[in-house]
Design a protein around this motif. Structure first.
Motif, PDB file in Angstrom:
ATOM      1  N   ILE A  23      39.320   6.047   5.333  1.00  0.00           N
ATOM      2  CA  ILE A  23      39.271   4.760   6.035  1.00  0.00           C
ATOM      3  C   ILE A  23      40.607   4.034   5.934  1.00  0.00           C
ATOM      4  N   PHE A  24      41.152   3.940   4.721  1.00  0.00           N
ATOM      5  CA  PHE A  24      42.383   3.181   4.526  1.00  0.00           C
ATOM      6  C   PHE A  24      43.635   3.936   4.974  1.00  0.00           C
ATOM      7  N   SER A  25      43.492   5.204   5.356  1.00  0.00           N
ATOM      8  CA  SER A  25      44.650   5.929   5.889  1.00  0.00           C
ATOM      9  C   SER A  25      45.046   5.385   7.255  1.00  0.00           C
ATOM     10  N   PHE A  26      44.145   4.645   7.905  1.00  0.00           N
ATOM     11  CA  PHE A  26      44.446   4.059   9.206  1.00  0.00           C
ATOM     12  C   PHE A  26      45.035   2.654   9.077  1.00  0.00           C
ATOM     13  N   PHE A  27      45.095   2.123   7.858  1.00  0.00           N
ATOM     14  CA  PHE A  27      45.700   0.821   7.603  1.00  0.00           C
ATOM     15  C   PHE A  27      47.203   1.006   7.377  1.00  0.00           C
ATOM     16  N   ASP A  28      47.913  -0.106   7.265  1.00  0.00           N
ATOM     17  CA  ASP A  28      49.353  -0.074   7.048  1.00  0.00           C
ATOM     18  C   ASP A  28      49.680   0.661   5.751  1.00  0.00           C
ATOM     19  N   PHE A  29      50.429   1.741   5.861  1.00  0.00           N
ATOM     20  CA  PHE A  29      50.801   2.557   4.709  1.00  0.00           C
ATOM     21  C   PHE A  29      52.171   2.123   4.192  1.00  0.00           C
ATOM     22  N   ALA A  30      53.163   2.275   5.024  1.00  0.00           N
ATOM     23  CA  ALA A  30      54.535   1.847   4.736  1.00  0.00           C
ATOM     24  C   ALA A  30      55.283   1.864   6.058  1.00  0.00           C
ATOM     25  N   LEU A  31      56.397   1.195   6.102  1.00  0.00           N
ATOM     26  CA  LEU A  31      57.207   1.131   7.326  1.00  0.00           C
ATOM     27  C   LEU A  31      56.415   0.607   8.515  1.00  0.00           C
ATOM     28  N   LYS A  32      55.412  -0.225   8.247  1.00  0.00           N
ATOM     29  CA  LYS A  32      54.560  -0.845   9.264  1.00  0.00           C
ATOM     30  C   LYS A  32      53.839   0.185  10.132  1.00  0.00           C
ATOM     31  N   THR A  33      53.422   1.265   9.513  1.00  0.00           N
ATOM     32  CA  THR A  33      52.653   2.290  10.211  1.00  0.00           C
ATOM     33  C   THR A  33      51.622   2.884   9.256  1.00  0.00           C
ATOM     34  N   SER A  34      50.638   3.572   9.815  1.00  0.00           N
ATOM     35  CA  SER A  34      49.590   4.182   8.995  1.00  0.00           C
ATOM     36  C   SER A  34      50.060   5.534   8.461  1.00  0.00           C
ATOM     37  N   ALA A  35      49.222   6.148   7.651  1.00  0.00           N
ATOM     38  CA  ALA A  35      49.539   7.481   7.124  1.00  0.00           C
ATOM     39  C   ALA A  35      49.576   8.519   8.236  1.00  0.00           C
ATOM     40  N   TRP A  36      49.028   8.181   9.390  1.00  0.00           N
ATOM     41  CA  TRP A  36      48.994   9.092  10.534  1.00  0.00           C
ATOM     42  C   TRP A  36      50.126   8.798  11.507  1.00  0.00           C
ATOM     43  N   GLY A  37      50.917   7.758  11.224  1.00  0.00           N
ATOM     44  CA  GLY A  37      51.920   7.287  12.167  1.00  0.00           C
ATOM     45  C   GLY A  37      53.220   8.061  12.153  1.00  0.00           C
ATOM     46  N   LYS A  38      54.036   7.767  13.147  1.00  0.00           N
ATOM     47  CA  LYS A  38      55.335   8.412  13.317  1.00  0.00           C
ATOM     48  C   LYS A  38      56.222   8.126  12.102  1.00  0.00           C
ATOM     49  N   GLY A  39      56.867   9.151  11.632  1.00  0.00           N
ATOM     50  CA  GLY A  39      57.747   9.012  10.480  1.00  0.00           C
ATOM     51  C   GLY A  39      57.074   9.355   9.162  1.00  0.00           C
ATOM     52  N   LEU A  40      55.768   9.214   9.090  1.00  0.00           N
ATOM     53  CA  LEU A  40      55.043   9.534   7.861  1.00  0.00           C
ATOM     54  C   LEU A  40      54.167  10.772   8.000  1.00  0.00           C
ATOM     55  N   PHE A  41      53.781  11.078   9.243  1.00  0.00           N
ATOM     56  CA  PHE A  41      52.959  12.262   9.490  1.00  0.00           C
ATOM     57  C   PHE A  41      53.855  13.491   9.402  1.00  0.00           C
ATOM     58  N   PRO A  42      53.488  14.545   8.777  1.00  0.00           N
ATOM     59  CA  PRO A  42      52.236  14.914   8.139  1.00  0.00           C
ATOM     60  C   PRO A  42      52.211  14.711   6.627  1.00  0.00           C
ATOM     61  N   ILE A  43      53.331  14.304   6.024  1.00  0.00           N
ATOM     62  CA  ILE A  43      53.389  14.246   4.564  1.00  0.00           C
ATOM     63  C   ILE A  43      52.424  13.201   3.997  1.00  0.00           C
ATOM     64  N   ALA A  44      52.464  11.977   4.501  1.00  0.00           N
ATOM     65  CA  ALA A  44      51.559  10.934   3.998  1.00  0.00           C
ATOM     66  C   ALA A  44      50.112  11.237   4.346  1.00  0.00           C
ATOM     67  N   THR A  45      49.902  12.012   5.381  1.00  0.00           N
ATOM     68  CA  THR A  45      48.554  12.348   5.826  1.00  0.00           C
ATOM     69  C   THR A  45      47.864  13.308   4.862  1.00  0.00           C
ATOM     70  N   LEU A  46      48.631  13.998   4.040  1.00  0.00           N
ATOM     71  CA  LEU A  46      48.029  14.926   3.084  1.00  0.00           C
ATOM     72  C   LEU A  46      47.124  14.198   2.089  1.00  0.00           C
ATOM     73  N   LEU A  47      47.464  12.971   1.717  1.00  0.00           N
ATOM     74  CA  LEU A  47      46.638  12.220   0.759  1.00  0.00           C
ATOM     75  C   LEU A  47      45.195  12.077   1.238  1.00  0.00           C
ATOM     76  N   PRO A  48      44.950  11.494   2.411  1.00  0.00           N
ATOM     77  CA  PRO A  48      43.554  11.389   2.846  1.00  0.00           C
ATOM     78  C   PRO A  48      42.924  12.745   3.153  1.00  0.00           C
ATOM     79  N   LEU A  49      43.728  13.719   3.558  1.00  0.00           N
ATOM     80  CA  LEU A  49      43.167  15.041   3.837  1.00  0.00           C
ATOM     81  C   LEU A  49      42.667  15.720   2.562  1.00  0.00           C
TER      82      LEU A  49
END
Length: 134
Positions: A23-49
């Motif tokens: 749920i919180f992976s869709f909230f602001d993660f860093a750099l004003k984007t979510s864990a699924w957003g540009k610049g953080l995907f796919p590395i930050a996305t591994l946490l919720p996965l």
């Protein structure tokens, strides 16, 4: 004897942590984007996965009576949970130590969820090993 459909504290911890992380992976993660957003995907996305994989394995085997093999590539499910939980916790720590000036609420909940995953994995391992001995 306990009901097979009743989740243990370790299983509950993992399922709740996985859901919170997703749920919180869709909230602001860093750099004003979510864990699924540009610049953080796919590395930050591994946490919720990682949390989702752990939670789904517990939920499917517990509530849907899905029969999975006892081990995967020689590792038990308890070992896989412990490895994924530890990896999520280490990755969350790494993200917390970055020099981003603003760490969003999504990152904080990913970190709390990762800690809960590793706690749940340790509880799960103790519950299942104690159950096998007792």
């Amino acid at each position: 004897m306990a009901d097979q459909k009743t989740p243990t504290p370790g299983e509950i911890t993992i399922m709740v942590a996985g859901a919170v992380m997703l749920i919180f992976s869709f909230f602001d993660f860093a750099l004003k984007t979510s864990a699924w957003g540009k610049g953080l995907f796919p590395i930050a996305t591994l946490l919720p996965l990682y949390g989702l994989v752990m939670a789904l394995q517990i939920a499917l085997t517990k509530f849907a009576s899905v029969k999975l093999p006892d081990s995967v590539l020689g590792f038990t499910w308890e070992q896989i949970h412990l490895s994924l939980g530890a990896m999520a916790a280490l990755m969350a720590l790494g993200w917390m130590l970055t020099d981003y000036p603003f760490k969003g609420i999504g990152l904080w909940f990913q970190a709390f969820g990762a800690i809960a995953l590793i706690v749940g994995a340790v509880l799960l391992q103790r519950e299942r090993n104690t159950g096998a001995l007792g």
